[in-house]
Design an enzyme around this catalytic site. Structure first.
Site, PDB file in Angstrom:
ATOM      1  N   ASP A   1       0.979  -1.181  -0.055  1.00 30.07           N
ATOM      2  CA  ASP A   1       0.003  -0.001  -0.105  1.00 30.07           C
ATOM      3  C   ASP A   1       1.117   1.191  -0.018  1.00 30.07           C
ATOM      4  OD1 ASP A   1      -2.021   1.734  -0.172  1.00 30.07           O
ATOM      5  OD2 ASP A   1      -3.391   0.501   1.737  1.00 30.07           O
TER       6      ASP A   1
HETATM    7  C1  BGC Z   1      -4.929   3.110  -0.184  1.00 34.23           C
HETATM    8  C2  BGC Z   1      -5.050   2.237  -1.158  1.00 34.23           C
HETATM    9  C3  BGC Z   1      -4.767   2.575  -2.344  1.00 34.23           C
HETATM   10  C4  BGC Z   1      -3.466   3.473  -2.594  1.00 34.23           C
HETATM   11  C5  BGC Z   1      -3.205   3.884  -3.951  1.00 34.23           C
HETATM   12  C6  BGC Z   1      -3.779   4.068  -0.229  1.00 34.23           C
HETATM   13  O1  BGC Z   1      -3.926   5.351   0.557  1.00 34.23           O
HETATM   14  O2  BGC Z   1      -5.125   2.588   1.242  1.00 34.23           O
HETATM   15  O3  BGC Z   1      -6.429   1.521  -1.080  1.00 34.23           O
HETATM   16  O4  BGC Z   1      -4.992   1.520  -3.612  1.00 34.23           O
HETATM   17  O5  BGC Z   1      -3.439   4.458  -1.535  1.00 34.23           O
HETATM   18  O6  BGC Z   1      -3.703   5.178  -4.415  1.00 34.23           O
END
Ligand code: BGC
Length: 728
Positions: A288
């Site tokens: 993540d």
């Molecule tokens: C989120 C994810 C997301 C990622 C990319 C993160 O802050 O938890 O769900 O896919 O950002 O944008």
């Protein structure tokens, strides 16, 4: 095919320098230069936590100059981008990677395409209430079509976190609280995004997230710690991921949280034992955003170098924008902390997915013509409407609904007239201007309705309330939470309606009017006051592009509502976490003081899992259940539409293992069918539940189905059911 890809991966790997290998593990954000210097991720954070509005976001993006680190692409130091889109732009960057880098390895362009791209479908929590696998699949197929026309090859979806706590803002992004239902949702979404053939340029690679138990954060507070038994992990939180892997999901994203003390990003048990060894996952893992670095902040490692070492050794292949790998992996291999085998394994996982996606053979998946033809094409609108209609849940109706066209009706509320509020929290590419607001939808059906906003700067405008109430007998109050109140980093400790929204309803009731609430929100709310005081409640969530038209069809009876809740609506926030499939206690709530309950609050929720009203009524009878010779459970029931309107019903089957060597839930969803039954007609419906689906993990963590008595419940919600017992 498989062997061929493995061979091509090995060949390519043998030519790579250590820097090029590490480059393949690096996902870059885009730096925004000009307006202000922030990364694309930071800009997204600003958007999701409300520091900038969607319109400001679009403005920043169109005015700012983006820095794509072209020299890094040329040098093979970037494997993937997050958030870059637009056919021309993507193809330009891809050309640098393919034609100007030494080995010509294509870029993998990823983005959060969660519930639609430009054309926006209902938020996942809403869409799950349709209990319609075909629909779930179809909406992600169309999202994939639009997104891939913009050059995107990979989505960070589906989000399949089980959520049992409405305080958690990200409950809006998933399909609710039930492992069986969320698993079905996971499979449909993976199929819809990826298609039959992973290399289809009109589809996207899927990414099941967040692995795992992110939704179990303590207190419903985002990013907070989680701690649970292995049995609960495997029975409740893991099944959707297991199903996604089985359906061929190509990528998985570990969650931000720690689980039992180990951050998921560096969790050997989760990433190696469960995912690779038990589930045989052979795709790629992506962290993540910034999560590898956050292992340092967790205090689980000393510094970024150790974070890189622990994550990569646990099997986390690609680093999303923390830069921990690109900065440290070379040193780690030089000093012998990280083996070249571990590095190569990760690189191979990334390359294998790029080969499977067909990017080596067809790196340019779109062009400007396709983009122009596809994006926001009007042909997607019927599906946007169908999904919106099927997501609406009728929570209360004293008979006022459906409305008649000749009634005098007023509409109030700031949310009613706001197109952008329809898109929900996680629709970063959505085109709000292209959406139908609730007011517009109602006016499309009946153009003489009057509207007053009645809310100004968080205060009630009493004059406007007076005006609309003097002209009308029935008021539709479009109230709820703004889109910035759910989604990431949007947990709340109070889940009653925001004060001004509730005040608006009160001021209309005080003037003696009948009120229908159309709710716009992304989480279950405490509606105990509303349930007692208004005439009808239509849970309309945030339904995307066709929201207004769908809401109006339900209000006027052009469509008979059929959505059923996939998450429990508590009576009060103090009951949270609350979910229907809880283990039996030794003292179930009863008359005696010494039973499991609250002194000041009911123990039951306000609206249970599986609940939702219709404009017709369904009568269930003749429930039969029997185990066949293979030990599978055969269930049948007759369902009659006893009202005046044709309608859909979601027939739900729950099972309880009455006596087991570990305490079992009071009931668990094991099957469902959504059926259309004409007024006055009766239908025979049958189900087959596999023996294996009736099992659980015993104390030694063996999965077993035990002989004994099972109780079978069938009905139109988890509460209103017929039941019978059957022996295995
Ligand atoms: C989120 C994810 C997301 C990622 C990319 C993160 O802050 O938890 O769900 O896919 O950002 O944008």
């Amino acid at each position: 095919m498989k062997n061929n890809i493995d061979k091509r991966v090995e060949e390519l790997l043998s030519k790579m320098t250590i820097e090029e290998k590490i480059g393949q593990l690096h996902q870059s954000g885009v730096s925004i230069v000009g307006a202000f210097e922030v990364s694309f991720e930071e800009l997204i954070n600003m958007l999701t936590d409300g520091r900038i509005t969607p319109k400001e976001f679009e403005e920043y993006m169109s005015n700012a100059e983006e820095d794509f680190h072209e020299d890094d692409i040329r040098a093979g130091r970037i494997s993937s981008f997050n958030g870059v889109h637009g056919a021309e732009k993507v193809n330009r960057l891809q050309k640098i990677a393919v034609e100007e880098s030494r080995l010509g390895i294509p870029l993998l362009i990823g983005a959060d395409i969660i519930h639609g791209c430009k054309t926006t479908f209902p938020i996942p929590l809403a869409e799950s209430c349709s209990w319609d696998e075909k629909l779930w699949e179809k909406t992600s197929e169309i999202a994939a079509d639009e997104a891939s026309s913009l050059g995107i090859a990979w989505t960070f979806a589906p989000m399949i976190d089980i959520a049992r706590d409405p305080r958690w803002g990200r409950i809006s992004e998933g399909a609710g609280e039930d492992p069986y239902l969320v698993s079905k949702f996971a499979v449909a979404k993976v199929k819809g995004f990826q298609g039959e053939d992973v290399s289809d340029p009109n589809r996207l690679l899927a990414c099941a997230k967040h692995f795992v138990a992110y939704g179990a954060c303590e207190g419903g507070r985002d990013y907070n710690t989680t701690d649970m038994s292995k049995q609960r992990l495997h029975e409740v939180y893991l099944p959707p991921f297991k199903a996604a892997v089985k359906a061929g999901c190509q990528t998985i994203m570990p969650a931000f949280n720690d689980l039992n003390g180990v951050p998921c990003s560096m969790n050997n048990y989760l990433l190696k034992d469960v995912l690779r060894n038990e589930y045989k996952f052979d795709g790629m893992l992506i962290s993540d955003a910034n999560a590898i670095h956050e292992c340092v902040i967790h205090g689980a490692v000393e510094n970024r170098k150790e974070a890189a070492l622990k994550s990569l050794s646990a099997g986390l292949d690609m680093d999303m924008t923390s830069n921990c790998y690109i900065e440290n992996v070379k040193k780690l291999t030089e000093n012998g902390d990280l083996s070249i085998e571990d590095l190569d394994t990760a690189v191979k996982n990334v390359l294998r997915v790029k080969f499977r996606k067909g990017l080596f053979d067809n790196p340019y998946i779109t062009d400007s013509n396709r983009e122009k033809e596809t994006v926001s094409n009007a042909k997607f609108r019927p599906l946007a409407k169908e999904s919106a209609l099927n997501s609406i849940v009728l929570l209360k109706n004293d008979g006022i609904l459906p409305l008649k066209r000749d009634m005098k009706i007023g509409v109030v509320g700031n949310l009613a007239d706001d197109k952008w509020e329809t898109i929900g929290a996680w629709a970063i590419m959505a085109d709000g201007d292209n959406c139908i607001s609730v007011l517009e939808g109602i006016k499309n059906y009946k153009n003489d309705v009057s509207y007053e906003k009645c809310i100004e700067k968080d205060k009630i405008n009493e004059e406007e309330v007076d005006k609309i109430c003097s002209e009308n007998d029935i008021i539709i109050a479009v109230v709820g939470e703004g889109r910035d109140m759910t989604g990431e980093a949007s947990s709340k400790a109070d889940i009653t309606m925001p004060k001004v929204q509730q005040d608006l309803v009160k001021s209309i009731l005080n003037r003696g009017k009948r009120v229908i609430i159309v709710l716009m929100n992304g989480r279950p709310l405490d509606l105990s006051w509303e349930d007692k005081n208004v005439n009808a409640i239509v849970e309309a969530w945030q339904l995307g592009t066709e929201m207004g038209n769908a809401v109006s069809d339900v209000l006027f009876g052009e469509f008979n509502p059929c959505g059923k809740l996939t998450t429990t609506f508590p009576y009060n926030v103090g009951q949270c976490p609350i979910y229907y499939n809880h283990p039996s206690t030794g003292r179930p709530a009863g008359k005696s003081k010494f039973t499991s309950k609250y002194l000041d609050m009911p123990v039951e929720p306000l609206y249970p899992f599986g609940y939702g009203l219709s404009y017709t009524t369904f009568k269930y009878n003749d429930l039969r259940a029997v185990f066949n010779n293979s030990g599978d459970l055969e269930v049948s029931i007759k369902v009659k539409n006893t009202g005046n309107m044709d309608g859909n019903e979601v027939v739900q089957v729950y099972v309880q293992d009455m006596v087991a060597s570990r305490v079992r839930p009071v009931k668990e969803l094991k099957s469902f069918k959504k059926v259309f039954i004409k007024s006055g007609e009766e239908m025979d419906i049958s189900f087959l539940i596999k023996n294996d689906d009736l099992g659980y993990y015993n104390e030694e963590m063996n999965y077993i189905t035990e002989k004994g008595t099972f109780k079978v419940f069938v009905g139109g919600s988890s509460k209103e059911v017929l039941d019978t017992e059957v022996e295995l």
